[in-house]
Write a protein that holds these residues in place. Structure first.
Motif, short mmCIF file in Angstrom:
data_model
loop_
_atom_site.label_atom_id
_atom_site.label_comp_id
_atom_site.label_asym_id
_atom_site.label_seq_id
_atom_site.Cartn_x
_atom_site.Cartn_y
_atom_site.Cartn_z
N ILE A 221 19.18 -53.38 -11.31
CA ILE A 221 20.06 -54.23 -10.51
C ILE A 221 21.51 -53.81 -10.67
O ILE A 221 22.35 -54.05 -9.79
CB ILE A 221 19.88 -55.72 -10.89
CG1 ILE A 221 20.53 -56.63 -9.83
CG2 ILE A 221 20.44 -55.98 -12.27
CD1 ILE A 221 19.91 -56.52 -8.47
N ILE B 233 26.83 -50.21 -6.17
CA ILE B 233 26.89 -49.90 -4.74
C ILE B 233 27.73 -50.93 -4.01
O ILE B 233 28.52 -50.59 -3.11
CB ILE B 233 25.47 -49.82 -4.15
CG1 ILE B 233 24.72 -48.61 -4.73
CG2 ILE B 233 25.51 -49.73 -2.64
CD1 ILE B 233 23.28 -48.50 -4.28
N VAL B 234 27.60 -52.21 -4.40
CA VAL B 234 28.41 -53.26 -3.78
C VAL B 234 29.89 -53.01 -4.05
O VAL B 234 30.73 -53.11 -3.13
CB VAL B 234 27.99 -54.64 -4.30
CG1 VAL B 234 28.99 -55.70 -3.87
CG2 VAL B 234 26.60 -55.01 -3.79
N ILE C 243 20.90 -51.19 2.19
CA ILE C 243 19.79 -51.08 1.24
C ILE C 243 18.43 -51.11 1.95
O ILE C 243 17.60 -50.23 1.72
CB ILE C 243 19.90 -52.18 0.17
CG1 ILE C 243 21.17 -51.99 -0.67
CG2 ILE C 243 18.67 -52.16 -0.73
CD1 ILE C 243 21.22 -50.66 -1.38
N PHE D 118 26.04 -53.83 2.82
CA PHE D 118 25.03 -53.83 1.77
C PHE D 118 23.71 -54.40 2.29
O PHE D 118 22.63 -53.85 2.01
CB PHE D 118 25.51 -54.65 0.58
CG PHE D 118 24.54 -54.68 -0.56
CD1 PHE D 118 24.44 -53.61 -1.43
CD2 PHE D 118 23.72 -55.78 -0.76
CE1 PHE D 118 23.55 -53.63 -2.49
CE2 PHE D 118 22.82 -55.82 -1.81
CZ PHE D 118 22.74 -54.74 -2.68
N VAL E 170 18.45 -45.19 -10.20
CA VAL E 170 18.58 -45.08 -8.76
C VAL E 170 17.22 -44.85 -8.11
O VAL E 170 16.90 -45.44 -7.07
CB VAL E 170 19.56 -43.94 -8.40
CG1 VAL E 170 19.60 -43.71 -6.90
CG2 VAL E 170 20.96 -44.26 -8.91
N LEU F 151 15.36 -48.09 -7.97
CA LEU F 151 15.86 -49.03 -6.97
C LEU F 151 15.24 -48.78 -5.61
O LEU F 151 14.90 -49.73 -4.89
CB LEU F 151 17.38 -48.94 -6.87
CG LEU F 151 18.06 -49.83 -5.83
CD1 LEU F 151 17.86 -51.30 -6.17
CD2 LEU F 151 19.54 -49.51 -5.72
N PHE F 152 15.08 -47.51 -5.23
CA PHE F 152 14.60 -47.18 -3.90
C PHE F 152 13.12 -46.83 -3.87
O PHE F 152 12.59 -46.47 -2.82
CB PHE F 152 15.39 -46.00 -3.34
CG PHE F 152 16.83 -46.31 -3.08
CD1 PHE F 152 17.20 -47.06 -1.98
CD2 PHE F 152 17.82 -45.90 -3.97
CE1 PHE F 152 18.53 -47.36 -1.74
CE2 PHE F 152 19.14 -46.19 -3.74
CZ PHE F 152 19.50 -46.93 -2.62
N VAL G 238 22.59 -50.83 -10.52
CA VAL G 238 22.86 -49.84 -9.48
C VAL G 238 23.30 -50.54 -8.20
O VAL G 238 24.22 -50.10 -7.51
CB VAL G 238 21.61 -48.97 -9.23
CG1 VAL G 238 21.88 -47.96 -8.12
CG2 VAL G 238 21.20 -48.26 -10.50
N ALA G 239 22.64 -51.65 -7.88
CA ALA G 239 23.03 -52.43 -6.71
C ALA G 239 24.44 -52.99 -6.86
O ALA G 239 25.22 -52.99 -5.91
CB ALA G 239 22.03 -53.57 -6.48
N PHE G 240 24.79 -53.46 -8.09
CA PHE G 240 26.15 -53.95 -8.33
C PHE G 240 27.18 -52.85 -8.08
O PHE G 240 28.23 -53.07 -7.46
CB PHE G 240 26.28 -54.46 -9.77
CG PHE G 240 25.48 -55.69 -10.07
CD1 PHE G 240 25.03 -56.50 -9.05
CD2 PHE G 240 25.18 -56.03 -11.38
CE1 PHE G 240 24.28 -57.64 -9.32
CE2 PHE G 240 24.44 -57.17 -11.67
CZ PHE G 240 23.99 -57.97 -10.63
N ASP H 224 27.02 -49.67 -15.07
CA ASP H 224 26.28 -50.85 -14.61
C ASP H 224 24.77 -50.69 -14.83
O ASP H 224 24.08 -51.67 -15.13
CB ASP H 224 26.57 -51.10 -13.13
CG ASP H 224 27.96 -51.65 -12.90
OD1 ASP H 224 28.59 -52.05 -13.89
OD2 ASP H 224 28.42 -51.68 -11.75
#
Length: 292
Positions: A235, A241-242, A54, A50, A90, A93-94, A237-239, A228
């Motif tokens: 955030i 992905i983790v 990212i 991660f 998403v 996020l990026f 989305v990050a959860f 999520d």
């Protein structure tokens, strides 16, 4: 005395059953997983992935967007078939800030390089421990670690692209393509310290698990990202992905351990050598039958 005798008999049966289980295939896999501390190793791999993934995707997204190509967010959206607010989360996020014009700083590049190198070394050490190999020399380990990581990412992209292009009908092609790629990949991670006879069962097992995990990702990960993202916003989305990376890390650790034990089990019984010999005889025989 009768009670003591019964207790002793039950104790002897327990010891016998325990010894049998430890010698069995599942018992050896569990022991190997415990010896390499598989649970913590999987969590460490997921965290390092991660930390490296990212920033790398953000940087790659910036480079691609300058050329007018699809950004990393668009690739993830297309891969997981995301729509609506989930796709927007998403993208957020990026996305780069509107006024961001500077490139990657030297410090940021060094941190990114260190993160990627740390993950590649952890991945290489996983296979070395699972296959009971001593650590490779530092320079050789660095080269094979980065090479193995690049080869793994290329393998995932290639196999995923074939599956996306051909759909369910391409499962046979994915199998035929993935097995030799995993043979090469595991050999790279081990620094060439393994034979084809030992690598083939592990490659077949890893290929099957990889395809099943990819199928599961297409079904469950979009749902996880949507939930999520709805609960926590960007955030979330990050959860998601983790959580996805944790599952992938456990798959890598599990296939490394079980693949090695499967290779040992088949080698001790001569099964792999027989299969290779049978395949070697079948191909020339088929060629001879086709000759005029």
């Amino acid at each position: 005395m009768a009670a003591a005798d019964r207790i002793e008999r039950w104790r002897a049966r327990f010891v016998t059953a325990r010894d049998w289980f430890e010698r069995s295939f599942p018992g050896r896999c569990m022991r190997r997983m415990y010896e390499i501390d598989g649970r913590n190793r999987a969590i460490t791999l997921a965290g390092q992935a991660f930390i490296a993934l990212i920033p790398l995707l953000v940087v790659v997204s910036g480079w691609l967007s300058r050329d007018g190509n699809a950004q990393a967010a668009d690739i993830l959206i297309e891969y997981f078939d995301l729509t609506g607010s989930t796709a927007e989360a998403v993208e957020a996020l990026f996305a780069s800030p509107p006024d961001a014009t500077g490139g990657l700083t030297l410090l940021g590049f060094l941190i990114l390089l260190f993160s990627v190198g740390s993950f590649s070394r952890s991945l290489q050490r996983l296979y070395e421990l699972a296959w009971q190999r001593a650590p490779a020399p530092r320079v050789r380990a660095a080269v094979s670690g980065i090479g193995g990581l690049a080869f793994m990412l290329g393998t995932f992209v290639l196999v995923g692209w074939v599956g996306h292009l051909l759909g369910p009908a391409g499962i046979v092609i994915q199998l035929l393509l993935s097995v030799p790629l995993w043979v090469v990949l595991i050999r790279i991670e081990l620094g060439g310290r393994a034979d084809l006879e030992d690598l083939l069962p592990a490659a077949v097992l890893t290929t099957i698990v990889q395809l099943v995990a990819g199928w599961w990702s297409h079904l469950y990960v979009p749902h996880l990202i949507a939930i999520d993202a709805q609960r926590y916003g960007v955030i979330g989305v990050a959860f998601a992905i983790v959580a996805w990376l944790v599952i992938v890390a456990y798959v890598l650790v599990g296939t490394a351990v079980v693949g090695y034990e499967l290779s040992v089990w088949m080698r001790d019984r001569g099964l792999t050598a027989r299969l290779l010999a049978t395949a070697g005889r079948a191909v020339p025989g088929r060629l001879r039958q086709d000759e005029p």
